[in-house]
Design a protein around this motif. Sequence first.
Motif, PDB file in Angstrom:
ATOM      1  N   PHE A  72      43.112  37.319  47.143  1.00 32.02           N
ATOM      2  CA  PHE A  72      41.948  36.950  47.951  1.00 32.02           C
ATOM      3  C   PHE A  72      40.630  37.378  47.296  1.00 32.02           C
ATOM      4  N   GLU A  73      40.609  38.559  46.689  1.00 35.22           N
ATOM      5  CA  GLU A  73      39.384  39.043  46.050  1.00 35.22           C
ATOM      6  C   GLU A  73      39.005  38.182  44.849  1.00 35.22           C
ATOM      7  N   LYS A  74      39.985  37.750  44.092  1.00 33.77           N
ATOM      8  CA  LYS A  74      39.702  36.874  42.949  1.00 33.77           C
ATOM      9  C   LYS A  74      39.214  35.505  43.419  1.00 33.77           C
ATOM     10  N   GLN A  75      39.770  35.026  44.514  1.00 40.64           N
ATOM     11  CA  GLN A  75      39.313  33.749  45.068  1.00 40.64           C
ATOM     12  C   GLN A  75      37.854  33.840  45.495  1.00 40.64           C
ATOM     13  N   LYS A  76      37.509  34.932  46.164  1.00 36.98           N
ATOM     14  CA  LYS A  76      36.112  35.131  46.567  1.00 36.98           C
ATOM     15  C   LYS A  76      35.207  35.258  45.343  1.00 36.98           C
ATOM     16  N   ALA A  77      35.687  35.933  44.309  1.00 36.12           N
ATOM     17  CA  ALA A  77      34.884  36.123  43.098  1.00 36.12           C
ATOM     18  C   ALA A  77      34.552  34.782  42.439  1.00 36.12           C
ATOM     19  N   VAL A  78      35.524  33.880  42.405  1.00 33.65           N
ATOM     20  CA  VAL A  78      35.295  32.558  41.805  1.00 33.65           C
ATOM     21  C   VAL A  78      34.268  31.778  42.617  1.00 33.65           C
TER      22      VAL A  78
ATOM     23  N   ALA B  59      35.198  30.378  35.522  1.00 33.36           N
ATOM     24  CA  ALA B  59      35.181  29.281  36.487  1.00 33.36           C
ATOM     25  C   ALA B  59      33.905  28.457  36.350  1.00 33.36           C
ATOM     26  N   VAL B  60      32.779  29.118  36.195  1.00 33.36           N
ATOM     27  CA  VAL B  60      31.507  28.414  36.012  1.00 33.36           C
ATOM     28  C   VAL B  60      31.549  27.570  34.747  1.00 33.36           C
ATOM     29  N   LYS B  61      32.078  28.136  33.667  1.00 34.92           N
ATOM     30  CA  LYS B  61      32.152  27.403  32.407  1.00 34.92           C
ATOM     31  C   LYS B  61      33.071  26.183  32.539  1.00 34.92           C
ATOM     32  N   SER B  62      34.111  26.294  33.353  1.00 35.87           N
ATOM     33  CA  SER B  62      35.024  25.168  33.538  1.00 35.87           C
ATOM     34  C   SER B  62      34.327  23.978  34.192  1.00 35.87           C
ATOM     35  N   ILE B  63      33.528  24.256  35.224  1.00 30.04           N
ATOM     36  CA  ILE B  63      32.798  23.168  35.884  1.00 30.04           C
ATOM     37  C   ILE B  63      31.717  22.625  34.952  1.00 30.04           C
ATOM     38  N   LEU B  64      31.027  23.484  34.227  1.00 32.23           N
ATOM     39  CA  LEU B  64      30.027  23.030  33.267  1.00 32.23           C
ATOM     40  C   LEU B  64      30.640  22.166  32.176  1.00 32.23           C
TER      41      LEU B  64
ATOM     42  N   THR C 167      42.001  22.821  36.805  1.00 34.78           N
ATOM     43  CA  THR C 167      42.497  23.830  35.878  1.00 34.78           C
ATOM     44  C   THR C 167      43.884  24.310  36.297  1.00 34.78           C
ATOM     45  N   ASP C 168      44.595  24.896  35.357  1.00 38.81           N
ATOM     46  CA  ASP C 168      45.764  25.685  35.707  1.00 38.81           C
ATOM     47  C   ASP C 168      45.268  26.934  36.446  1.00 38.81           C
ATOM     48  N   ASP C 169      46.188  27.689  37.022  1.00 38.45           N
ATOM     49  CA  ASP C 169      45.838  28.838  37.861  1.00 38.45           C
ATOM     50  C   ASP C 169      44.993  29.857  37.097  1.00 38.45           C
ATOM     51  N   PHE C 170      43.835  30.195  37.661  1.00 41.91           N
ATOM     52  CA  PHE C 170      42.931  31.141  37.015  1.00 41.91           C
ATOM     53  C   PHE C 170      43.361  32.591  37.205  1.00 41.91           C
ATOM     54  N   THR C 171      44.400  32.851  37.996  1.00 41.09           N
ATOM     55  CA  THR C 171      44.877  34.229  38.109  1.00 41.09           C
ATOM     56  C   THR C 171      46.012  34.512  37.131  1.00 41.09           C
ATOM     57  N   MET C 172      46.281  33.572  36.222  1.00 41.57           N
ATOM     58  CA  MET C 172      47.289  33.795  35.190  1.00 41.57           C
ATOM     59  C   MET C 172      46.757  34.762  34.136  1.00 41.57           C
ATOM     60  N   GLY C 173      47.688  35.382  33.423  1.00 36.13           N
ATOM     61  CA  GLY C 173      47.317  36.365  32.414  1.00 36.13           C
ATOM     62  C   GLY C 173      46.392  35.832  31.343  1.00 36.13           C
ATOM     63  N   ALA C 174      46.541  34.556  31.000  1.00 35.03           N
ATOM     64  CA  ALA C 174      45.700  33.955  29.962  1.00 35.03           C
ATOM     65  C   ALA C 174      44.221  34.102  30.280  1.00 35.03           C
ATOM     66  N   ILE C 175      43.877  34.092  31.566  1.00 36.77           N
ATOM     67  CA  ILE C 175      42.477  34.225  31.975  1.00 36.77           C
ATOM     68  C   ILE C 175      42.128  35.669  32.307  1.00 36.77           C
ATOM     69  N   VAL C 176      42.838  36.276  33.262  1.00 35.13           N
ATOM     70  CA  VAL C 176      42.410  37.585  33.772  1.00 35.13           C
ATOM     71  C   VAL C 176      42.508  38.696  32.729  1.00 35.13           C
ATOM     72  N   LYS C 177      43.357  38.522  31.710  1.00 32.45           N
ATOM     73  CA  LYS C 177      43.465  39.544  30.665  1.00 32.45           C
ATOM     74  C   LYS C 177      42.429  39.367  29.562  1.00 32.45           C
ATOM     75  N   ASN C 178      41.721  38.259  29.568  1.00 36.68           N
ATOM     76  CA  ASN C 178      40.826  37.961  28.451  1.00 36.68           C
ATOM     77  C   ASN C 178      39.401  37.587  28.843  1.00 36.68           C
ATOM     78  N   TYR C 179      39.191  37.196  30.119  1.00 33.05           N
ATOM     79  CA  TYR C 179      37.882  36.680  30.512  1.00 33.05           C
ATOM     80  C   TYR C 179      37.507  37.188  31.898  1.00 33.05           C
ATOM     81  N   ASN C 180      36.220  37.133  32.194  1.00 35.18           N
ATOM     82  CA  ASN C 180      35.754  37.362  33.550  1.00 35.18           C
ATOM     83  C   ASN C 180      36.054  36.100  34.356  1.00 35.18           C
ATOM     84  N   ILE C 181      36.806  36.222  35.429  1.00 37.00           N
ATOM     85  CA  ILE C 181      37.301  35.054  36.144  1.00 37.00           C
ATOM     86  C   ILE C 181      36.173  34.195  36.725  1.00 37.00           C
ATOM     87  N   GLY C 182      35.111  34.839  37.209  1.00 38.85           N
ATOM     88  CA  GLY C 182      33.993  34.088  37.767  1.00 38.85           C
ATOM     89  C   GLY C 182      33.231  33.318  36.699  1.00 38.85           C
ATOM     90  N   GLN C 183      32.926  33.992  35.593  1.00 35.10           N
ATOM     91  CA  GLN C 183      32.212  33.329  34.503  1.00 35.10           C
ATOM     92  C   GLN C 183      33.037  32.182  33.922  1.00 35.10           C
TER      93      GLN C 183
END
Length: 448
Positions: A386-392, A369-374, A351-367
């Motif tokens: 670091f906290e977002k990395q742990k959350a993923v 990430a799970v959907k991306s692998i699925l 994926t492109d970076d999950f800490t970009m605005g497209a993701i963090v402003k619109n989605y739960n970053i952990g959820q």
Amino acid sequence: MRKTEYKNRRRKFLIIFIGILSVVLAAEIGYIALLYNRDNSSSPDSVNKDMGLNTPSYQTDTEDTSAMTPAPATKPANTSEKPVQQSDNIKEQINSMSLDEKIGQLVIVGLDGYEADEHARQMIEEYRVGGFILFTSNIQNSNQMLELLNSLKNINRANKVPLFLSVDEEGGRVSRLPDEFLKIPSNQIIGKLNNSSVSHQVGSIIGEELKSFGMNMDFAPVLDINSNPKNPIIGDRAFGTGPNLVSKLGVQTMKGLQSQNIIPVVKHFPGHGDTSTDSHVGLPKVDNDLKRLRNFELKPFARAIENGAEAVMVAHILLPEIDPDNPASFSKTIINDVLRLEMNYDGVVITDDFTMGAIVKNYNIGQAAVKSILAGGDIVLVCHDFEKQKAVISALKDAAQSGQLPMDRIDRSVIRILRLKQEHKITDTPASTVDPESINKKISALLK
């Protein structure tokens, strides 16, 4: 009386015999028809038709896309993943890995500052991440950069799997390397030259630069077509405005990187060139349908896949005509059905970076990430925080333990990742010295 009884018995016997014969003949005809249909449906075209897919050629022989036969605009059906090829030693390695080790391989992270700090150490020792990406905020000069990369390798040497060590080094304005190196021209300038040999040299020189530091992955080349003048993020990062030029030069840069044993990650699938929003800030929305993508944006990626693309970066772009609910970066329709099944791609998807605005402003970053692998993705890129990395990582592990993310789906991705690391003979052996002067001579010769 006896003669009449004999005739009746004979008539009954004939009727029964004819009935049995009819049933046998009908069964034989049905069996032959079944064999015929099975044999004919085994061709790729027939299988694709059964799945609701087509097999577009993605030809890039002409820039005049209006002259091409339009591909059907139907959406591909959601189908299961194809089998992933694996060697016996990878199978053994997979079987010996813990859940934490497998989940870690699904993530590449960034780090803060110029040294491998406690957070970086924790990402390696506790979370077993698959790799790191560096930015200009991590790079002062060549010696410091070399020391940082070597320290990451040294920390990781206790782990079973070596690290991906990556960077965005495209040339032009997207360049992270130290100032001791001359800057490579932008793709737009290379596109104006329209010289395949020069494009290959650019990839080879960038590859040599990264290899000298002991890196092994580059998020380049850009295969986006710069078709929208209002695009705030692509512009001169693209080779040009048509699929033929972008295909030709992009593939040569990709091959140049590969010639130095650097893994190219072609980007941003399925095409970021027609956006008017910067995905670092918000979520771009593009109203093009699948017919348009097949006839335009997907062509450079198809050519790259035909020429051995090993990794593809998927963009944070919402395409409502194809998947109204999920951006490409976690859309099963885009990743599994289009990229993997229709385009026959079995390499690593990042994926492109999950800490970009497209993701963090619109989605739960952990959820997300799970959907991306699925959806068929393999690696989630989490460049900052670091906290977002742990959350993923925590979300992926929780999903695996609950059964939401099946182990078979995880293993498919880990197989692709291990396979790529083995094919490039990646190790955590430290690099020794860097010689910018010798590489700068090649850049100077390129610019003449």
